[in-house]
Design a protein around this motif. Structure first.
Motif, PDB file in Angstrom:
ATOM      1  N   LYS A 148       0.822  -1.214   0.000  1.00  7.16           N
ATOM      2  CA  LYS A 148       0.000   0.000   0.000  1.00  7.16           C
ATOM      3  C   LYS A 148       0.858   1.267   0.000  1.00  7.16           C
ATOM      4  N   THR A 149       2.012   1.205   0.667  1.00  7.22           N
ATOM      5  CA  THR A 149       2.928   2.354   0.660  1.00  7.22           C
ATOM      6  C   THR A 149       3.711   2.325  -0.648  1.00  7.22           C
ATOM      7  N   LYS A 150       3.799   3.470  -1.312  1.00  6.56           N
ATOM      8  CA  LYS A 150       4.384   3.517  -2.639  1.00  6.56           C
ATOM      9  C   LYS A 150       5.878   3.864  -2.597  1.00  6.56           C
ATOM     10  N   ILE A 151       6.586   3.478  -3.652  1.00  6.61           N
ATOM     11  CA  ILE A 151       8.022   3.777  -3.767  1.00  6.61           C
ATOM     12  C   ILE A 151       8.248   4.728  -4.946  1.00  6.61           C
ATOM     13  N   VAL A 152       8.958   5.831  -4.665  1.00  2.93           N
ATOM     14  CA  VAL A 152       9.367   6.783  -5.707  1.00  2.93           C
ATOM     15  C   VAL A 152      10.864   6.568  -5.939  1.00  2.93           C
ATOM     16  N   ALA A 153      11.253   6.346  -7.195  1.00  4.92           N
ATOM     17  CA  ALA A 153      12.666   6.110  -7.527  1.00  4.92           C
ATOM     18  C   ALA A 153      13.135   7.171  -8.515  1.00  4.92           C
ATOM     19  N   THR A 154      14.322   7.715  -8.266  1.00  4.32           N
ATOM     20  CA  THR A 154      14.872   8.765  -9.136  1.00  4.32           C
ATOM     21  C   THR A 154      15.582   8.141 -10.325  1.00  4.32           C
ATOM     22  N   LEU A 155      15.270   8.657 -11.512  1.00  5.14           N
ATOM     23  CA  LEU A 155      15.919   8.183 -12.749  1.00  5.14           C
ATOM     24  C   LEU A 155      17.335   8.744 -12.844  1.00  5.14           C
ATOM     25  N   PRO A 206      -1.395  13.443  -0.479  1.00  4.26           N
ATOM     26  CA  PRO A 206      -0.294  12.503  -0.257  1.00  4.26           C
ATOM     27  C   PRO A 206       0.977  13.186   0.230  1.00  4.26           C
ATOM     28  N   VAL A 207       1.811  12.417   0.952  1.00  3.71           N
ATOM     29  CA  VAL A 207       3.073  12.950   1.470  1.00  3.71           C
ATOM     30  C   VAL A 207       4.190  11.936   1.207  1.00  3.71           C
ATOM     31  N   ASP A 210       2.626   8.334   2.429  1.00  2.00           N
ATOM     32  CA  ASP A 210       2.069   7.674   1.243  1.00  2.00           C
ATOM     33  C   ASP A 210       3.166   6.986   0.461  1.00  2.00           C
ATOM     34  N   ALA A 211       4.355   7.618   0.451  1.00  2.00           N
ATOM     35  CA  ALA A 211       5.455   7.088  -0.355  1.00  2.00           C
ATOM     36  C   ALA A 211       6.790   7.384   0.298  1.00  2.00           C
ATOM     37  N   SER A 218      -1.137   6.434  -8.866  1.00  2.00           N
ATOM     38  CA  SER A 218      -0.134   5.467  -8.396  1.00  2.00           C
ATOM     39  C   SER A 218       0.690   5.979  -7.219  1.00  2.00           C
ATOM     40  N   LEU A 219       0.661   7.288  -6.966  1.00  2.00           N
ATOM     41  CA  LEU A 219       1.401   7.843  -5.829  1.00  2.00           C
ATOM     42  C   LEU A 219       0.658   7.645  -4.507  1.00  2.00           C
ATOM     43  N   LEU A 220      -0.666   7.478  -4.568  1.00  2.00           N
ATOM     44  CA  LEU A 220      -1.483   7.477  -3.358  1.00  2.00           C
ATOM     45  C   LEU A 220      -1.421   6.147  -2.617  1.00  2.00           C
ATOM     46  N   TRP A 221      -1.311   6.230  -1.307  1.00  2.00           N
ATOM     47  CA  TRP A 221      -1.276   5.057  -0.438  1.00  2.00           C
ATOM     48  C   TRP A 221      -2.499   4.173  -0.682  1.00  2.00           C
TER      49      TRP A 221
END
Length: 476
Positions: free
Chosen positions: A6-13, A275-276, A309-310, A414-417
């Protein structure tokens, strides 16, 4: 099947994830959002990566999101002539006149209004706070003299922080405007604005988006200045998401104050139902090591338990040696803690009777009811994504499945928990639609026979208005 967390992952390109195969592996390991860092990015390279992500989305029915992160007014010193090491008590002059090679006595500052904005006694921090200076005097035109409080190597093009100074630069610089227009042209899902200080900083970017984008692109305010923390109540009412950017925040504010500020910002975001994202140095050791430290594992876990959220990775995926393995490890940590009963978020029920009060109230009660009857899924039909934002903030135990015919929503959500989006464009009768979406939930293994789902919809369906209906179904 993609990891079901449920918790999202943000990855830097970045260079470490430049091939289609690596990006695919990262998505399959748990990445929900890819971040473009405009501080370092090249337009040709960005276009190539965005094309790859969208091809993978189309080919494998992923909904991977794209976040454009604008640099903001990043202050830097110029290029140094030789290796310079400063000692405590040394006097150095910062000059804005014209670019030159720096020495131990004099260094170029990119920020032209520096002599006008700074005052004697204020602090200058360089290289993430590794070097500290106190301003002695300024000529108010082009030169500032300062004394070294904490010395060390002074390297080329290092970032400058001014924690006590009221910087006159706008949050949206000329470079940011150019980068934002490029991001809008690419139809990114989210845009983050760096060094936000007040709600006015966000308005310029919002107007730019409204003028140049055919659809709404939500804005994330990056909180990394003391002024932003002080103005947080107004900022949350003017943005669509928050990022706790702990790198610069931990330089501008004493590092020991950041943990409580992180918790405060998460609570503010949940009350505002936006979201945060928690960012910076989450798994820093995994840039060069296959194993994170225990402290890093705790940091990620605590951010999840705070209610983020992420969680975001920067150098770990952009330039690190193990871009796939760091995602796998982060997914493991998230899965091990996010369903704990220890997580209790203080989120209020809606009381202020705005025009959306009915929708808010239905979403709130859907989340409460889902927990009460142990429903496995909350299904919501949405065109604007509003109901998904609302339900997500109340953190139900159920998965939140959003069904939409708005293509941009598929990836944006897709960012939202807890939210997963599905394409759905048939709006017949309520009975047929609810039957359809329950079947989609079943086909995707979210529910089995005997499970309960809660279905939210707007009646009449074809008008796509605000949610006004809640129905409980038992899966057959």
């Amino acid at each position: 099947m993609l990891p079901r967390k449920k918790t999202k992952i943000v990855a830097t390109l970045g260079p470490a994830c430049s091939t289609k195969e690596i990006i695919k592996q990262m998505i399959e390991s748990g990445v929900n959002v890819f971040r473009i860092n405009f501080s370092h990015a090249d337009y040709f390279d960005i276009e190539d990566k965005v094309k790859i992500i969208r091809e993978l989305n189309d080919e494998f029915h992923y909904n991977t999101s794209i976040l454009a992160d604008l640099q903001g007014p990043k202050l830097r010193v110029g290029v140094m002539k030789d290796e310079v090491v400063l000692k405590k008590g040394d006097i150095i002059t910062f000059s804005t006149k014209e670019e030159f090679l720096g020495t131990a006595q004099k260094v170029y500052m990119t920020y032209k209004s520096f002599p006008q904005d700074v005052n004697p006694g204020e602090s200058i921090l360089l290289d993430d706070g590794k070097l500290i200076f106190t301003v002695l005097d300024t000529d108010g035109v082009e030169e500032v003299r300062a004394v070294v409080v904490q010395g060390g190597p002074l390297r080329s093009k290092k970032g400058v922080n001014l924690p006590n100074t009221k910087v006159s630069l706008p949050a949206l610089t000329e470079k940011d405007i150019k980068d934002a227009l490029f991001a809008i042209k690419l139809s990114v899902d989210w845009i983050a604005l760096s060094f936000v200080r007040t709600e006015e900083d966000l308005e310029d970017l919002r107007l730019l988006i409204e003028e140049h984008s055919a659809h709404k692109i939500p804005i994330i305010a990056k909180i990394e200045k003391p002024e932003a923390v002080a103005n947080i109540n107004k900022i949350v009412s003017h943005c669509d998401g928050l990022m706790v950017a702990r790198g610069d925040l931990g330089v501008e504010i004493p590092a020991q104050e950041v943990p409580l500020i992180q918790k405060q910002l998460v609570h503010k975001a949940k009350y505002a139902r936006i979201p945060v994202i928690i960012a910076t140095q989450m798994m820093e050791t995994m840039i060069t090591s296959l194993t994170p430290t225990r402290a890093e594992v705790n940091d990620v876990a605590n951010s999840v338990m705070d209610g983020a959220d992420a969680v975001m990775l920067s150098g770990e995926t952009s330039v690190g040696n193990y871009p796939v393995q760091v995602i796998e490890k982060m997914t493991q940590i998230i899965n091990s803690v996010e369903n704990s009963e220890l997580i209790k978020l203080p989120v209020n029920d809606p009381k202020i009777k705005t025009k959306r009060f009915i929708t808010k109230s239905i979403c709130y009660h859907a989340a409460i009811m889902a927990n009460s009857i142990e429903a496995k899924v909350i299904n919501t039909l949405t065109n604007s994504g509003y109901t998904a934002f609302q339900i997500s903030a109340w953190r139900p135990n159920a998965h939140i499945l959003a069904y939409t015919s708005n293509k941009h929503m598929l990836t944006q959500l897709s960012l939202l928990w807890g939210v997963t989006a599905f394409w759905y464009d048939k709006y017949e009768s309520t009975d047929v639609t609810i039957e359809d979406i329950n079947q989609i939930a079943k086909d995707n293994n979210y529910v089995i026979e005997g499970d309960y789902t809660i279905n939210l919809a707007s009646m009449p369906l074809n008008e796509k208005g605000m949610v006004n209906t809640i129905r409980v179904s038992e899966i057959e």
